[in-house]
Enzyme design. Structure first.
Site, PDB file in Angstrom:
ATOM      1  N   VAL A 100       0.815  -1.221   0.000  1.00 26.37           N
ATOM      2  CA  VAL A 100       0.000   0.000   0.000  1.00 26.37           C
ATOM      3  C   VAL A 100       0.846   1.267   0.000  1.00 26.37           C
ATOM      4  O   VAL A 100       0.311   2.361  -0.224  1.00 26.37           O
ATOM      5  CB  VAL A 100      -0.977   0.019   1.194  1.00 26.37           C
ATOM      6  CG1 VAL A 100      -1.937  -1.161   1.126  1.00 26.37           C
ATOM      7  CG2 VAL A 100      -0.230   0.040   2.528  1.00 26.37           C
ATOM      8  N   ASN A 115      -6.840  -0.909   6.864  1.00 24.28           N
ATOM      9  CA  ASN A 115      -6.435  -1.539   8.118  1.00 24.28           C
ATOM     10  C   ASN A 115      -4.935  -1.795   8.200  1.00 24.28           C
ATOM     11  O   ASN A 115      -4.420  -2.041   9.291  1.00 24.28           O
ATOM     12  CB  ASN A 115      -7.192  -2.866   8.281  1.00 24.28           C
ATOM     13  CG  ASN A 115      -6.710  -3.663   9.470  1.00 24.28           C
ATOM     14  OD1 ASN A 115      -6.980  -3.336  10.621  1.00 24.28           O
ATOM     15  ND2 ASN A 115      -5.956  -4.728   9.189  1.00 24.28           N
ATOM     16  N   SER A 142      -6.236   4.543  16.065  1.00 25.32           N
ATOM     17  CA  SER A 142      -5.918   4.071  17.415  1.00 25.32           C
ATOM     18  C   SER A 142      -6.000   5.221  18.404  1.00 25.32           C
ATOM     19  O   SER A 142      -5.647   6.361  18.059  1.00 25.32           O
ATOM     20  CB  SER A 142      -4.503   3.479  17.454  1.00 25.32           C
ATOM     21  OG  SER A 142      -4.071   3.277  18.791  1.00 25.32           O
ATOM     22  N   TYR A 200       4.207   5.764  15.615  1.00 18.44           N
ATOM     23  CA  TYR A 200       2.883   5.154  15.492  1.00 18.44           C
ATOM     24  C   TYR A 200       1.786   6.154  15.857  1.00 18.44           C
ATOM     25  O   TYR A 200       0.789   6.297  15.143  1.00 18.44           O
ATOM     26  CB  TYR A 200       2.823   3.923  16.395  1.00 18.44           C
ATOM     27  CG  TYR A 200       1.558   3.109  16.275  1.00 18.44           C
ATOM     28  CD1 TYR A 200       1.327   2.320  15.156  1.00 18.44           C
ATOM     29  CD2 TYR A 200       0.609   3.116  17.289  1.00 18.44           C
ATOM     30  CE1 TYR A 200       0.172   1.563  15.045  1.00 18.44           C
ATOM     31  CE2 TYR A 200      -0.549   2.357  17.185  1.00 18.44           C
ATOM     32  CZ  TYR A 200      -0.761   1.581  16.059  1.00 18.44           C
ATOM     33  OH  TYR A 200      -1.912   0.837  15.956  1.00 18.44           O
ATOM     34  N   ALA A 226       1.887   9.403  15.785  1.00 19.65           N
ATOM     35  CA  ALA A 226       1.798  10.458  14.780  1.00 19.65           C
ATOM     36  C   ALA A 226       0.977  10.009  13.576  1.00 19.65           C
ATOM     37  O   ALA A 226       0.168  10.778  13.036  1.00 19.65           O
ATOM     38  CB  ALA A 226       3.197  10.888  14.335  1.00 19.65           C
ATOM     39  N   LYS A 265      -1.363   7.687  13.551  1.00 23.06           N
ATOM     40  CA  LYS A 265      -2.762   7.456  13.912  1.00 23.06           C
ATOM     41  C   LYS A 265      -3.509   8.779  14.104  1.00 23.06           C
ATOM     42  O   LYS A 265      -4.683   8.897  13.732  1.00 23.06           O
ATOM     43  CB  LYS A 265      -2.842   6.581  15.164  1.00 23.06           C
ATOM     44  CG  LYS A 265      -2.348   5.155  14.920  1.00 23.06           C
ATOM     45  CD  LYS A 265      -3.124   4.505  13.786  1.00 23.06           C
ATOM     46  CE  LYS A 265      -2.614   3.169  13.362  1.00 23.06           C
ATOM     47  NZ  LYS A 265      -3.407   2.551  12.274  1.00 23.06           N
ATOM     48  N   ILE A 313      -6.744  -4.637  21.792  1.00 27.88           N
ATOM     49  CA  ILE A 313      -7.479  -5.764  21.224  1.00 27.88           C
ATOM     50  C   ILE A 313      -6.606  -7.011  21.312  1.00 27.88           C
ATOM     51  O   ILE A 313      -5.406  -6.972  21.038  1.00 27.88           O
ATOM     52  CB  ILE A 313      -7.871  -5.491  19.761  1.00 27.88           C
ATOM     53  CG1 ILE A 313      -8.623  -4.148  19.659  1.00 27.88           C
ATOM     54  CG2 ILE A 313      -8.727  -6.631  19.214  1.00 27.88           C
ATOM     55  CD1 ILE A 313      -9.907  -4.067  20.467  1.00 27.88           C
TER      56      ILE A 313
END
Length: 247
Positions: free
Chosen positions: A66, A92, A144, A157, A159, A161, A190
């Site tokens: 992606v 996702n 998140s 991570y 930044a 999200k 989760i």
């Protein structure tokens, strides 16, 4: 709530493991044709295909990076050539490369930004071009609460999200006239491989922060994604639906 996605085609990036697999399975169970992408873990992709029984003829697994626009263009060409159209995109795909900022490598920063944020952009860019022509569509970005709270060791991570939320709010305004909604689902802790690699004491520390006193399940997340992807969610766009147990 009973969901029905018969005659709809759904794309789930990172859809062969963890939360992505749970989302893909939920759409299959609701009658959709599902195209689940993966980057490199072919074993997990093949295992997913083997595990699916009901609706296996409606599951299609496709490798796609992606972060690379050329890969994404080829992917959408496959989708349109094979299925003519699609209705739902679930962004996702996501990775973590944890380190404190002072010790984080440029590569770890770039890899997380490219996958989590640039991947959302590339997939959404071409999705909008396709969905606009039929004036209907759903884009759901898996973000998140880390983007809101921030965790030590996860600046890259967090930044990405937070960026996904801002991206969602902007894109939702751009495509509203085309009857395309764009929303986020924000899962907390989760119970998947994504947190399985954490030390036991850290997992216990996280669990104590959750008012409902349990980690979420992939089903908890998938139900929210299907709700936002359904026609009954027509008037919801630019929103963030938190699935956090009360964080």
């Amino acid at each position: 709530m009973q969901f029905d996605f018969t005659d709809q085609t759904v794309i789930v990036t990172g859809g062969t493991r963890g939360i992505g697999r749970g989302i893909a399975e939920a759409f299959l169970n609701a009658g959709a044709t599902v195209i689940a992408t993966y980057l490199s873990n072919q074993d997990a992709a093949e295992q997913f295909q083997q595990d699916v029984t009901a609706g296996s003829d409606r599951l299609h697994v496709r490798q796609c990076d992606v972060t690379r626009l050329e890969d994404v263009e080829n992917f959408y060409k496959f989708v349109c050539d094979t299925f003519e159209t699609f209705h739902v995109l679930v962004n996702n795909s996501g990775i973590r490369r944890d380190a404190i900022v002072g010790m984080m490598t440029e590569e770890d920063w770039k890899d997380v930004v490219d996958t989590n944020l640039t991947g959302t952009f590339t997939m959404s860019k071409l999705a909008v071009q396709n969905l606009s022509r039929k004036r209907y569509g759903r884009i759901i970005n898996i973000t998140s609460p880390v983007g809101k709270f921030g965790f030590a060791g996860q600046a890259n991570y967090a930044a990405t999200k937070a960026g996904q939320v801002a991206f969602t709010k902007s894109l939702s305004k751009e495509v509203a006239s085309r009857k395309i909604t764009v929303n986020c689902v924000s899962p907390g802790f989760i119970d998947t491989d994504f947190i399985a690699d954490l030390p036991d004491d850290q997992k216990q520390q996280y669990l104590e922060q959750v008012p409902l006193k349990r980690f979420g399940t992939v089903e908890d997340v998938a139900h929210c994604v299907l709700f936002l992807a359904g026609r009954n969610a027509d008037y919801i766009t630019g929103a963030v639906l938190e699935v956090t147990g009360g964080l």
